[in-house]
Design a protein around this motif. Structure first.
Motif, mmCIF file in Angstrom:
data_model
loop_
_atom_site.group_PDB
_atom_site.id
_atom_site.type_symbol
_atom_site.label_atom_id
_atom_site.label_comp_id
_atom_site.label_asym_id
_atom_site.label_seq_id
_atom_site.Cartn_x
_atom_site.Cartn_y
_atom_site.Cartn_z
ATOM 1 N N GLU A 146 0.881 -1.499 0.492
ATOM 2 C CA GLU A 146 -0.284 -0.204 -0.118
ATOM 3 C C GLU A 146 1.009 1.025 0.069
ATOM 4 N N ARG A 148 2.171 4.704 1.450
ATOM 5 C CA ARG A 148 2.367 5.121 2.526
ATOM 6 C C ARG A 148 0.930 6.606 2.690
ATOM 7 N N GLU A 149 0.445 6.288 3.482
ATOM 8 C CA GLU A 149 -0.658 7.366 4.224
ATOM 9 C C GLU A 149 -0.166 9.107 3.589
ATOM 10 N N ASN A 150 1.213 9.312 3.788
ATOM 11 C CA ASN A 150 1.827 10.645 3.686
ATOM 12 C C ASN A 150 2.019 10.726 2.507
ATOM 13 N N LYS A 151 1.754 10.410 1.389
ATOM 14 C CA LYS A 151 2.264 9.703 -0.226
ATOM 15 C C LYS A 151 0.672 10.028 -0.878
ATOM 16 N N ARG A 152 -0.318 10.142 0.064
ATOM 17 C CA ARG A 152 -1.342 9.245 -1.100
ATOM 18 C C ARG A 152 -1.514 10.950 -1.994
ATOM 19 N N TYR A 157 -0.476 8.836 -7.291
ATOM 20 C CA TYR A 157 -2.117 8.239 -6.524
ATOM 21 C C TYR A 157 -3.163 9.049 -7.117
ATOM 22 N N LYS A 179 -8.141 2.845 -1.234
ATOM 23 C CA LYS A 179 -6.960 2.973 -0.369
ATOM 24 C C LYS A 179 -5.733 2.112 -0.706
ATOM 25 N N ARG A 181 -4.465 0.187 -2.045
ATOM 26 C CA ARG A 181 -3.433 -1.075 -1.664
ATOM 27 C C ARG A 181 -3.175 -2.219 -2.485
#
Length: 208
Positions: A146, A148-152, A157, A179, A181
């Motif tokens: 998945e 990373r949250e700070n790259k979404r 993306y 997500k 993912r």
């Protein structure tokens, strides 16, 4: 880490087929192989018919260029494939497909394997909750990859979410676009790999 830094489009012209190294450009009329469908160089148009050895060499070169692998690493992959049970050529393709950069590309999170490789190197991905920044990292059955949250929020993306469903995802992967993912259901078998190569020629090349 060593990598090819020349013109990608010359590689396609040398192999006389699209290797899809430049993402959307490969699908457009600007693709150089559409304009000059012959190998680069002064004698590109007049090269003689290739011998059996040259055909085997070209298939090996084409395959490693598709996946962005240098010669030594490709040879090591072949040696590993040959030591395992099953058909060596098919096992080789399975190894190449299981690279993390290829999985990112297959999932639709990058427009090309080059872009996927760069995203992995920059630490954009978690594998089973742990950051992995090695493009050659090999995924395994039931792995979860998945962003990373700070790259979404990055552009690749956002595009991946917006275009979800436009690119065919192989059956051995499951993608959850919202997500960002990827679920690895299993490692691929030959019927699930759409790479247009004749792997038996590669086996014959290394068997000499």
């Amino acid at each position: 880490m060593a990598r090819y830094t020349g013109a990608d489009c010359k590689l396609c012209r040398r192999e006389k087929t699209k290797l899809f190294l430049k993402g959307s450009k490969c699908e457009s009329a600007k693709c150089p192989i559409e304009i000059r469908p012959y190998p680069p160089g002064e004698h590109g148009r007049g090269r003689p018919k290739e011998s059996e050895y040259q055909l085997q060499l070209r298939e090996k070169q084409k395959t490693r260029r598709i996946y962005g692998v240098l010669e030594k690493q490709f040879h090591n992959y072949y040696e590993e494939a040959a030591s395992k049970t099953g058909k060596s050529g098919e096992v080789l393709l399975q190894i190449l497909e299981s690279r993390l950069d290829n999985v990112v590309y297959r999932a639709g999170f990058a427009q090309s394997r080059d872009a996927a490789r760069q995203q992995v190197r920059h630490g954009h991905f978690l594998v089973n909750g742990k950051k992995v920044d090695i493009p050659s990292y090999r995924v395994r059955e039931h792995d979860i990859i998945e962003v990373r949250e700070n790259k979404r929020g990055l552009m690749p993306y956002e595009v991946a979410r917006a275009t979800a469903g436009e690119r065919t995802v192989p059956a051995w992967l499951g993608v959850v676009p919202d997500k960002l993912r990827v679920l690895v259901h299993q490692l691929p078998v030959r019927q699930q790999i759409d790479t247009q190569v004749q792997e038996q020629l590669i086996v014959e090349y290394y068997s000499k």
